[in-house]
Write a protein that holds these residues in place. Structure first.
Motif, mmCIF file in Angstrom:
data_model
loop_
_atom_site.group_PDB
_atom_site.id
_atom_site.type_symbol
_atom_site.label_atom_id
_atom_site.label_comp_id
_atom_site.label_asym_id
_atom_site.label_seq_id
_atom_site.Cartn_x
_atom_site.Cartn_y
_atom_site.Cartn_z
ATOM 1 N N VAL A 109 0.836 -1.201 0.000
ATOM 2 C CA VAL A 109 0.000 0.000 0.000
ATOM 3 C C VAL A 109 0.872 1.252 0.000
ATOM 4 C CG1 VAL A 109 -1.724 1.318 1.270
ATOM 5 C CG2 VAL A 109 -1.887 -1.167 1.188
ATOM 6 N N ASP A 110 0.507 2.200 -0.844
ATOM 7 C CA ASP A 110 1.192 3.495 -0.909
ATOM 8 C C ASP A 110 0.181 4.567 -0.538
ATOM 9 O OD1 ASP A 110 2.476 5.845 -1.536
ATOM 10 O OD2 ASP A 110 3.175 5.185 -3.517
ATOM 11 N N ASP A 119 3.463 2.794 -7.871
ATOM 12 C CA ASP A 119 3.932 1.589 -8.559
ATOM 13 C C ASP A 119 2.735 0.729 -8.940
ATOM 14 O OD1 ASP A 119 4.785 -1.424 -8.424
ATOM 15 O OD2 ASP A 119 6.642 -0.304 -8.762
ATOM 16 N N LEU A 120 2.532 0.499 -10.226
ATOM 17 C CA LEU A 120 1.360 -0.241 -10.687
ATOM 18 C C LEU A 120 1.372 -1.683 -10.200
ATOM 19 C CD1 LEU A 120 -1.244 -0.457 -12.284
ATOM 20 C CD2 LEU A 120 0.131 -0.910 -14.338
ATOM 21 N N ASP A 121 2.534 -2.319 -10.201
ATOM 22 C CA ASP A 121 2.607 -3.707 -9.743
ATOM 23 C C ASP A 121 2.139 -3.824 -8.287
ATOM 24 O OD1 ASP A 121 3.522 -4.643 -12.172
ATOM 25 O OD2 ASP A 121 5.634 -4.481 -11.623
ATOM 26 N N ASN A 122 2.576 -2.893 -7.450
ATOM 27 C CA ASN A 122 2.150 -2.916 -6.054
ATOM 28 C C ASN A 122 0.650 -2.652 -5.920
ATOM 29 O OD1 ASN A 122 4.653 -3.541 -5.003
ATOM 30 N ND2 ASN A 122 5.189 -1.429 -4.503
ATOM 31 N N ALA A 123 0.143 -1.748 -6.735
ATOM 32 C CA ALA A 123 -1.292 -1.456 -6.704
ATOM 33 C C ALA A 123 -2.102 -2.710 -7.034
ATOM 34 C CB ALA A 123 -1.630 -0.339 -7.680
ATOM 35 N N LEU A 124 -1.659 -3.438 -8.031
ATOM 36 C CA LEU A 124 -2.369 -4.657 -8.419
ATOM 37 C C LEU A 124 -2.238 -5.739 -7.356
ATOM 38 C CD1 LEU A 124 -1.466 -4.757 -12.216
ATOM 39 C CD2 LEU A 124 -3.597 -3.984 -11.157
ATOM 40 N N LEU A 125 -1.093 -5.766 -6.661
ATOM 41 C CA LEU A 125 -0.919 -6.732 -5.582
ATOM 42 C C LEU A 125 -1.844 -6.434 -4.405
ATOM 43 C CD1 LEU A 125 2.946 -7.249 -5.573
ATOM 44 C CD2 LEU A 125 1.208 -9.024 -5.923
ATOM 45 N N VAL A 126 -2.088 -5.145 -4.126
ATOM 46 C CA VAL A 126 -3.044 -4.794 -3.082
ATOM 47 C C VAL A 126 -4.405 -5.409 -3.393
ATOM 48 C CG1 VAL A 126 -4.357 -2.896 -2.052
ATOM 49 C CG2 VAL A 126 -1.893 -2.670 -2.358
ATOM 50 N N VAL A 127 -4.843 -5.229 -4.630
ATOM 51 C CA VAL A 127 -6.156 -5.746 -5.019
ATOM 52 C C VAL A 127 -6.162 -7.268 -5.017
ATOM 53 C CG1 VAL A 127 -7.879 -5.807 -6.863
ATOM 54 C CG2 VAL A 127 -6.664 -3.680 -6.355
ATOM 55 N N TYR A 172 -8.733 1.881 -1.331
ATOM 56 C CA TYR A 172 -10.157 2.182 -1.332
ATOM 57 C C TYR A 172 -10.922 1.112 -2.106
ATOM 58 C CZ TYR A 172 -14.485 4.752 -2.382
ATOM 59 O OH TYR A 172 -15.798 5.131 -2.520
ATOM 60 N N LEU A 173 -10.423 0.755 -3.277
ATOM 61 C CA LEU A 173 -11.076 -0.276 -4.083
ATOM 62 C C LEU A 173 -11.134 -1.590 -3.333
ATOM 63 C CD1 LEU A 173 -12.217 -1.437 -6.713
ATOM 64 C CD2 LEU A 173 -9.854 -1.775 -7.484
#
Length: 306
Positions: A109-110, A119-127, A172-173
Motif C-alpha cells: 500500500v502506498d 507503482d502499478l505492480d504494487n497497486a495490483l498486488l493490493v487488489v 479504497y477499491l
C-alpha cells in the motif's frame, strides 16, 4: 460459554490482528476453528511478522475451543482446495461459520503518492491480496457452508461505508470491494437459508500498530502524546471485533443483518460488549462528533467516547 460447541469455523487471515481475535473468541464459545494463514513456525510470509497460526491455534485451545492450524495462501487455489480437503477429512466437511479476514496488502500500500505516480505492480498486488483471495476462499468453501441451513459468512473490511477518506485508489477499491461482496452474499446466501454480511473494526490497536508507535498494550496511551495521531486515543484491541463476531455467531436472529456492514462499535452497542480493559471505544461517534465537524482531536477529551 459453549454456545458454539459442535460448530466448526474457518477464519482466514487468522495469524494476527482481528483474525486471531475472532478465532479465539469463537473458540471461547466452544467452536472448532480452522486457523488459516501463511506464517507458521517453520515458514514466514511477505508480512515478515513473528506471529504464527500455531500461536493462534494454541490461544483458541486455551480459550476452550479446538484450534487447527492450516497453512494456506489464499492467492493459491490449490492451497484452498487442500484446506477444504482437511475440513472434509477431519470434521466430515462441516462448516458452520466462515470468517473471511484475508488481507496481506500492507507491504504494497502506498498512502503517500498519487495513484498515477505510484507503482502499478504494487497497486495490483493490493487488489489481488485483498479481493482475489476473498473470491477464491468463497468459491471453494461456500459449498461446505451451504450444505446446512443457518450457515454464517462474515467478510472483514476497513470502514462501514464507501466514503473516500484519502487512503489511495487501490486501498479504497480493496475495502469497498469486500463490503460489496458482503452485500451480495447477503442476498445470495439468504436463498439457501444462510447469512452473509461484513464487519469492520475501528482504529485498531493491533500488534503491528503497537509496534509502529513504539508502545505495548500496557502503555499504549503514551503514544497519543508522542508518536501516534490523536485518534489513537479511541483505538480498540482486536478483541472488541472478535467479541462482536462471536455475538453474531451465537445470535439466533443474525439473519436480520444480512448484507449489512456492521462496525465494532455498532456490535458493541447491539450486544452490550466491552473491550478487554472494560472500556467501550466508540470510534464511529468520535468521527461523527469530532472529525466530521472539524473539532481539534488533540484538545478534545476522549473520555466520553470510551
Amino acid at each position: 460459554m459453549n454456545e458454539l460447541a459442535g460448530a466448526v469455523a474457518v477464519v482466514t487471515g487468522a495469524t494476527r490482528g482481528c483474525g486471531r481475535a475472532i478465532a479465539v473468541e469463537l473458540g471461547r464459545q466452544g467452536a472448532t476453528v480452522f486457523v488459516t494463514g501463511r506464517t507458521t513456525r517453520d515458514a514466514g510470509s511477505p508480512m515478515k511478522r513473528a506471529e504464527t497460526i500455531e500461536d493462534t491455534a494454541e490461544l483458541v485451545d486455551a480459550a476452550g475451543g479446538r484450534g487447527i492450524p492450516v497453512r494456506c495462501d489464499f492467492t493459491s487455489v490449490s492451497d484452498v482446495d487442500a484446506l477444504r480437503a482437511r475440513i472434509e477429512s477431519e470434521v466430515d466437511g462441516r462448516l458452520d461459520i466462515l470468517v473471511d479476514d484475508v488481507w496481506g496488502g500492507d507491504p504494497f500500500v502506498d498512502f503517500e503518492s498519487t495513484y498515477w505516480d505510484s507503482d502499478l505492480d504494487n497497486a495490483l498486488l493490493v487488489v489481488r491480496n485483498a479481493v482475489d483471495t476473498h473470491l477464491i476462499a468463497l468459491h471453494r468453501l461456500l459449498p461446505l457452508v451451504v450444505r446446512r441451513e443457518g450457515g454464517l459468512v462474515i467478510e472483514v473490511t476497513d470502514g462501514d461505508n464507501d466514503d473516500y477518506v484519502g487512503a489511495g485508489v487501490p486501498y479504497y477499491l480493496a475495502k469497498c470491494s469486500v463490503r460489496a461482496i458482503g452485500r451480495a452474499l447477503g442476498a445470495e446466501l439468504a436463498k439457501v437459508g444462510c447469512t452473509g454480511m461484513t464487519v469492520t473494526p475501528g482504529f485498531l490497536r493491533s500488534e503491528s500498530m503497537l509496534e509502529l508507535f513504539g508502545v505495548t498494550e500496557e502503555n499504549w496511551r503514551d503514544a497519543v502524546s508522542t508518536s501516534a495521531p490523536a485518534d489513537f486515543a479511541i483505538s480498540e484491541t482486536p478483541t472488541l471485533l472478535g467479541r462482536g463476531v462471536a455475538a453474531l455467531a451465537t445470535d439466533p436472529k443474525v439473519s436480520r443483518f444480512a448484507g449489512q456492514t456492521l462496525a465494532s462499535w455498532t456490535l458493541m452497542h447491539e450486544y452490550g460488549l466491552t473491550d478487554v480493559d472494560g472500556s467501550r471505544p466508540d470510534f464511529g461517534r468520535w468521527m461523527a462528533e469530532v472529525r466530521t465537524p472539524g473539532l481539534d482531536p488533540v484538545t478534545t477529551d476522549p473520555t466520553p467516547f470510551r
